[in-house]
Every structure is written in C-alpha cells, then in structure tokens.
Motif scaffolding. Structure first.
Motif: not given
Length: 385
Positions: A16, A86-91, A227, A81, A223
């Motif tokens: 990640q 993107l979820k990948s950017d957050r990860a 959310v 943000s 968490e």
C-alpha cells in the motif's frame, strides 16, 4: 522452506505504501501467482529466501522491515480529503503515516523530542455534543496554552512541533488528499502527514490547523464513529481551524472592508486565504448567503481559484523537527549517518522524504572535527606557540 518470522501484514502495508493497489498487481511484478501473494499477506504462507529477496527489491525495503513487529499503535486516522479520493490513495498515505511513527521512534531512541502539550477538551457526550461555541472556546484555549494571545499565528508548523506533534510533508501524487493525522496510542504522541501537491503557504496553514483540530477534538474516536459521522467530524475540524487562525474578536476588529481587496489586505497579516476568510465570515454571520455568494463570484472572476495574491510569493513552509533531530544526532551526538540508517526499518530515500531531509543526506559524510586557529592579538614578544 519459508522465512521464519515473516509478517504478512507488513507486506500488505509495504504494498500500500508503494501505491500498488492490488495483490494481483504485486504478484505480476514479482512474477508469482496472485494466490501466493494472498497467502503471504494473510500469514498462511511465508516466502522462501529467494522470494523475500525479490519482495525487497520490488518494494525497495530491507528484509528486516518484514521481520520486525511494529511497536507503534496508531489510533483512528483522519484524512483531510475529498469524497472522491481513491481508497488506494488513502491506504498509501495511511501506511506512510505509520512509517512516520516508526521514524520518530528511532529518533527518540537517541534524543528527546518535545513533550506533548495538547489541550484536551472536556465534552459530555463526546464529539456529537460539541457545539460551535465549544469549538471556539477550545481553539481559544489552545492559543492561551501556547501564549500567543489573539495575534496572528504566522507559521503554525513550528508551533505544533514545539507542542510535541511530529509532522511530515510529502508529495502524495493526488490533489484529492490534503493531509491526515493520528495518535500513536503507545507513545501518546500525535502525528500529521501533509501533502505537498498544489500547495500554498496559506493553504498549508489551514490544512495543518485542520489536522490539529482532529488531534485536539477527536482522539479516541473509533473507525465506526468516523464512518458514521464523517461529515460532522470534518466540519468540526474545519471550524476549529477557522477559529484558531482567525480568532473572532480580534479578526472582526480589524475587518474594516468587506471587499476582496480588504480580505487580501487581511490575508497578508493573518496568513489565511481569502476563500477561508469568506467562509469564516459566513460562519460568524457577518456575511449572509447573498453577500458571500457575491464575493465568491468576484473571487472566481479574478481567477483566484487558480492562485490567490501572495501564493506565488510566500515560500511553502516545511516541518523541521525530525530533520533538526537527525542533524543533532549525527552532529553533536556523534552518531554516524550510516549507523543511524542501520537502525531504521526502511531505506534512506524513505527516511529522507519523511524527515524532510535533502536527498542523499544519509550518504554524505558528517565531516571531521577540526581545531580552529586562534587569531586573537598576542602580546608583543609572543610568537607562535
């Protein structure tokens, strides 16, 4: 036979951190089956020594990274943000924030970092019970604790670092993320990672203040809370940042002209963007919706969305706590840079980036200790000793 002690979750984290979105993508880079990488990550299989060598090469990390448990215990990570991030950017940035905690742990092995001095608000009912006036009061208490009164905070980063917050700034390769923050609950220290992408001095001020809002207001949130109450939590951090950087009483006393020119003049003093000032004035009910809309239309017409006055003049401020600490360790502390690097869980380029050190810093010599000549005037008849 697989490598003993391999930690699958560290492989997930490293993938990640390198922005590799899927196990399949990493498997292709390693020329392995996706199912094999999946088993490595979930801990049901350890890679053989040759496979670990390939992992280290592809992910540019030392083998020790995958064999060492982390002692830091990150609390909930708060991202400044856009919803479309993107979820990948957050990860990716979440993993980098964990690496920042690792880096600070090594720094604290050799040196004392500033004690953590963070205002802890008392609010019955937690974040859901916070009113706007509570947030104004808490921001005022932070200012009081810092001893800055009601004057402008011209550069927020050093003030936060003196309060024990470890800050890094990196290029995140996305304009959808401005920063993130979390507490390391093991050490009791907060951490902030800011984006260098499309930044300006005033925007960095506000992003840092926003993350400080999360640190002060939202420690201990789960968490699930983040959310379910994301919009509320972000709005609270935003209001805290506005109240901290533009204290209502003093700012309003100086507000003599509700025009873009007048706000530009105040930007030069308070180091807060014109856009953020308009939003603050709307929040304080000094501007009604119609007046704020009129200012925003003028703002767009002048092209300020692409860059405000002073944005191309003020140099982007950078954190310095870790860089100063590492320079002291390898200077006055007498530790070589190579010895320091050997104690880090990743390679030089990651440490230099997170500590905001010049590229190649670890490969440079720390220099030699020399004795200076004495050029003081000597008494007559006294030559060179």
């Amino acid at each position: 036979m697989g490598v003993s002690g391999f930690i699958g979750s560290k492989l997930t984290e490293a993938r990640q951190a390198r922005g590799i979105a899927s196990r399949k993508a990493l498997a292709d880079m390693l020329e392995r089956a996706a199912s094999t990488v999946t088993r490595w990550e979930d801990g049901t299989l350890s890679p053989e020594p040759s496979a670990l060598d390939d992992i280290c090469r592809v992910l540019a990390l030392p083998a020790d990274f995958f064999l060492s448990e982390r002692t830091a215990a990150s609390g909930t990570q708060f991202f400044r943000s856009y919803a479309s991030a993107l979820k990948s950017d957050r990860a990716m940035q979440g993993a980098r924030l964990l690496w920042l905690m690792d880096l600070a742990e090594v720094a604290e092995h050799y040196a004392y970092l500033p004690d953590v001095r963070i205002t802890r608000p008392f609010a019955v009912g937690g974040h859901r019970a916070l009113r706007d006036e509570d947030i104004e009061d808490i921001a005022g208490q932070v200012r009081s604790d810092w001893g800055v009164g009601l004057k402008p905070i011209v550069d927020l980063l050093p003030q936060m670092e003196r309060s024990g917050i470890v800050i890094a700034a990196e290029t995140m390769e996305t304009v959808k993320l401005d920063g993130l923050s979390a507490w390391d609950e093991r050490s009791g220290r907060p951490f902030v990672l800011l984006a260098n992408d499309k930044q300006s001095y005033a925007r960095r001020q506000f992003d840092a203040a926003h993350e400080l809002g999360h640190i002060v207001l939202h420690r201990g949130l789960s968490e699930e809370d983040l959310v379910s109450d994301f919009d509320m939590i972000e709005d609270q951090a935003h209001k805290f940042a506005s109240a901290l950087l533009l204290p209502a009483v003093q700012y309003c006393l100086e507000l003599t002209d509700l025009s873009l020119w007048g706000l530009e003049r105040l930007k030069s003093r308070w180091r807060v963007s014109i856009k953020a000032q308009i939003m603050r004035l709307r929040q304080l009910n000094i501007l009604d919706r119609e007046a704020a809309t009129k200012l925003f239309k003028g703002y767009s017409a002048r092209g300020y969305a692409r860059g405000e006055p002073y944005d191309d003049v003020w140099k982007l401020q950078q954190p310095s706590l870790l860089a100063d600490t590492f320079n002291a360790i390898t200077g006055e502390g007498g530790i070589s840079r190579q010895e320091l690097l050997a104690n880090l869980p990743f390679k030089a380029h990651d440490a230099e980036s997170l500590a905001v050190l010049p590229s190649g810093w670890f490969s440079r010599s720390t220099g030699h200790v020399v004795q200076l000549r004495d050029f003081r005037p000597r008494e007559p008849g006294h030559g060179r000793p």
